[in-house]
Motif scaffolding. Structure first.
Motif, mmCIF file in Angstrom:
data_model
loop_
_atom_site.group_PDB
_atom_site.id
_atom_site.type_symbol
_atom_site.label_atom_id
_atom_site.label_comp_id
_atom_site.label_asym_id
_atom_site.label_seq_id
_atom_site.Cartn_x
_atom_site.Cartn_y
_atom_site.Cartn_z
ATOM 1 N N LEU A 48 0.818 -1.212 0.000
ATOM 2 C CA LEU A 48 0.000 0.000 0.000
ATOM 3 C C LEU A 48 0.854 1.266 0.000
ATOM 4 O O LEU A 48 0.527 2.236 -0.678
ATOM 5 C CB LEU A 48 -0.909 0.035 1.236
ATOM 6 C CG LEU A 48 -1.953 -1.048 1.357
ATOM 7 C CD1 LEU A 48 -2.711 -0.892 2.665
ATOM 8 C CD2 LEU A 48 -2.903 -1.009 0.175
ATOM 9 N N PHE A 49 1.918 1.238 0.792
ATOM 10 C CA PHE A 49 2.705 2.452 0.978
ATOM 11 C C PHE A 49 4.098 2.045 1.432
ATOM 12 O O PHE A 49 4.264 1.069 2.159
ATOM 13 C CB PHE A 49 2.040 3.341 2.041
ATOM 14 C CG PHE A 49 2.660 4.689 2.205
ATOM 15 C CD1 PHE A 49 2.489 5.680 1.254
ATOM 16 C CD2 PHE A 49 3.426 4.977 3.327
ATOM 17 C CE1 PHE A 49 3.060 6.932 1.424
ATOM 18 C CE2 PHE A 49 3.997 6.217 3.500
ATOM 19 C CZ PHE A 49 3.809 7.204 2.541
ATOM 20 N N LYS A 58 -1.326 -4.807 2.783
ATOM 21 C CA LYS A 58 -2.687 -5.229 3.130
ATOM 22 C C LYS A 58 -2.834 -6.695 2.758
ATOM 23 O O LYS A 58 -2.575 -7.091 1.624
ATOM 24 C CB LYS A 58 -3.704 -4.396 2.373
ATOM 25 C CG LYS A 58 -5.146 -4.757 2.684
ATOM 26 C CD LYS A 58 -6.099 -3.934 1.869
ATOM 27 C CE LYS A 58 -6.611 -4.822 0.767
ATOM 28 N NZ LYS A 58 -7.617 -4.253 -0.069
ATOM 29 N N LEU A 63 -3.672 -5.497 8.173
ATOM 30 C CA LEU A 63 -2.626 -4.631 7.652
ATOM 31 C C LEU A 63 -1.313 -5.085 8.276
ATOM 32 O O LEU A 63 -1.276 -5.502 9.424
ATOM 33 C CB LEU A 63 -2.880 -3.166 8.022
ATOM 34 C CG LEU A 63 -3.973 -2.446 7.264
ATOM 35 C CD1 LEU A 63 -4.122 -1.032 7.788
ATOM 36 C CD2 LEU A 63 -3.683 -2.418 5.783
ATOM 37 N N ASP A 91 -0.455 9.500 8.253
ATOM 38 C CA ASP A 91 -1.135 10.381 7.290
ATOM 39 C C ASP A 91 -1.727 9.572 6.139
ATOM 40 O O ASP A 91 -2.844 9.839 5.697
ATOM 41 C CB ASP A 91 -0.166 11.431 6.738
ATOM 42 C CG ASP A 91 0.169 12.500 7.760
ATOM 43 O OD1 ASP A 91 -0.574 12.637 8.756
ATOM 44 O OD2 ASP A 91 1.192 13.197 7.573
ATOM 45 N N HIS A 92 -0.984 8.594 5.660
ATOM 46 C CA HIS A 92 -1.486 7.753 4.570
ATOM 47 C C HIS A 92 -2.739 6.993 5.006
ATOM 48 O O HIS A 92 -3.724 6.930 4.277
ATOM 49 C CB HIS A 92 -0.411 6.772 4.096
ATOM 50 C CG HIS A 92 -0.904 5.828 3.051
ATOM 51 N ND1 HIS A 92 -1.051 6.203 1.738
ATOM 52 C CD2 HIS A 92 -1.313 4.538 3.135
ATOM 53 C CE1 HIS A 92 -1.524 5.177 1.048
ATOM 54 N NE2 HIS A 92 -1.688 4.161 1.878
ATOM 55 N N LEU A 93 -2.706 6.427 6.212
ATOM 56 C CA LEU A 93 -3.846 5.645 6.692
ATOM 57 C C LEU A 93 -5.084 6.509 6.940
ATOM 58 O O LEU A 93 -6.199 6.042 6.764
ATOM 59 C CB LEU A 93 -3.469 4.900 7.972
ATOM 60 C CG LEU A 93 -2.547 3.703 7.767
ATOM 61 C CD1 LEU A 93 -2.096 3.137 9.110
ATOM 62 C CD2 LEU A 93 -3.233 2.627 6.950
ATOM 63 N N LYS A 94 -4.891 7.764 7.336
ATOM 64 C CA LYS A 94 -6.051 8.648 7.553
ATOM 65 C C LYS A 94 -6.819 8.883 6.275
ATOM 66 O O LYS A 94 -8.020 9.106 6.305
ATOM 67 C CB LYS A 94 -5.573 9.979 8.132
ATOM 68 C CG LYS A 94 -5.185 9.891 9.590
ATOM 69 C CD LYS A 94 -4.732 11.240 10.118
ATOM 70 C CE LYS A 94 -4.344 11.155 11.574
ATOM 71 N NZ LYS A 94 -3.836 12.436 12.073
ATOM 72 N N ASN A 95 -6.137 8.832 5.134
ATOM 73 C CA ASN A 95 -6.789 9.059 3.838
ATOM 74 C C ASN A 95 -7.091 7.776 3.097
ATOM 75 O O ASN A 95 -7.615 7.800 1.996
ATOM 76 C CB ASN A 95 -5.895 9.950 2.970
ATOM 77 C CG ASN A 95 -5.674 11.293 3.591
ATOM 78 O OD1 ASN A 95 -6.599 11.908 4.094
ATOM 79 N ND2 ASN A 95 -4.439 11.753 3.606
ATOM 80 N N TYR A 96 -6.763 6.621 3.674
ATOM 81 C CA TYR A 96 -6.922 5.338 2.990
ATOM 82 C C TYR A 96 -8.355 4.828 3.143
ATOM 83 O O TYR A 96 -8.927 4.883 4.221
ATOM 84 C CB TYR A 96 -5.948 4.312 3.576
ATOM 85 C CG TYR A 96 -6.053 2.966 2.937
ATOM 86 C CD1 TYR A 96 -5.579 2.743 1.651
ATOM 87 C CD2 TYR A 96 -6.620 1.906 3.622
ATOM 88 C CE1 TYR A 96 -5.671 1.509 1.052
ATOM 89 C CE2 TYR A 96 -6.726 0.661 3.036
ATOM 90 C CZ TYR A 96 -6.252 0.466 1.765
ATOM 91 O OH TYR A 96 -6.356 -0.774 1.189
ATOM 92 N N ARG A 97 -8.943 4.366 2.058
ATOM 93 C CA ARG A 97 -10.295 3.800 2.076
ATOM 94 C C ARG A 97 -10.207 2.324 1.730
ATOM 95 O O ARG A 97 -9.602 1.955 0.744
ATOM 96 C CB ARG A 97 -11.203 4.495 1.065
ATOM 97 C CG ARG A 97 -11.369 5.975 1.319
ATOM 98 C CD ARG A 97 -12.225 6.202 2.552
ATOM 99 N NE ARG A 97 -12.362 7.613 2.823
ATOM 100 C CZ ARG A 97 -11.892 8.205 3.907
ATOM 101 N NH1 ARG A 97 -11.244 7.534 4.818
ATOM 102 N NH2 ARG A 97 -12.050 9.486 4.104
ATOM 103 N N TYR A 98 -10.842 1.475 2.536
ATOM 104 C CA TYR A 98 -10.787 0.032 2.325
ATOM 105 C C TYR A 98 -11.726 -0.400 1.233
ATOM 106 O O TYR A 98 -12.800 -0.120 1.079
ATOM 107 C CB TYR A 98 -11.132 -0.699 3.627
ATOM 108 C CG TYR A 98 -10.116 -0.384 4.692
ATOM 109 C CD1 TYR A 98 -8.923 -1.085 4.750
ATOM 110 C CD2 TYR A 98 -10.315 0.638 5.616
ATOM 111 C CE1 TYR A 98 -7.969 -0.803 5.719
ATOM 112 C CE2 TYR A 98 -9.380 0.917 6.577
ATOM 113 C CZ TYR A 98 -8.216 0.199 6.618
ATOM 114 O OH TYR A 98 -7.278 0.484 7.568
#
Length: 98
Positions: A48-49, A58, A63, A91-98
């Motif tokens: 993912l990142f 993921k 995760l 920061d990446h996870l705050k904007n990540y949508r499953y």
């Protein structure tokens, strides 16, 4: 009862080996260990990142966060990497949508 475990074997002359396996324990106490060949069930994690020292992946249910920082760099450098790269991952996870 079925459990996925990491099995370590030590074969004479071959050194230590490790592999993922599925262990089945029957009610009469018999144990069956079946090796799971890596890649036989597809990729374990989708990347993912990634930062310089961290990888976020993921899987089907979880995760996975992997951090690899050389020990020779020292504690102050490790703490700095965790602080900076950890913030990027958050920061990446705050904007990540499953």
């Amino acid at each position: 009862m079925e459990k996925n475990v990491l099995v370590f074997t030590n074969k004479p002359g071959r050194g230590s080996q490790s592999f993922r396996s599925r262990v089945t324990i029957s009610t009469n106490g018999d144990v069956l260990v079946k090796r799971i060949n890596e890649g036989s069930q597809g990729k374990m994690y989708e990347m993912l990142f990634q930062t310089r020292h961290c990888q976020l992946g993921k899987g089907k249910k979880y995760l996975r966060l992997l951090m690899e920082i050389p020990l020779e760099e020292g504690g102050a450098y490790m703490a700095q990497c965790i602080e900076e790269e950890g913030a990027e991952i958050i920061d990446h996870l705050k904007n990540y949508r499953y």
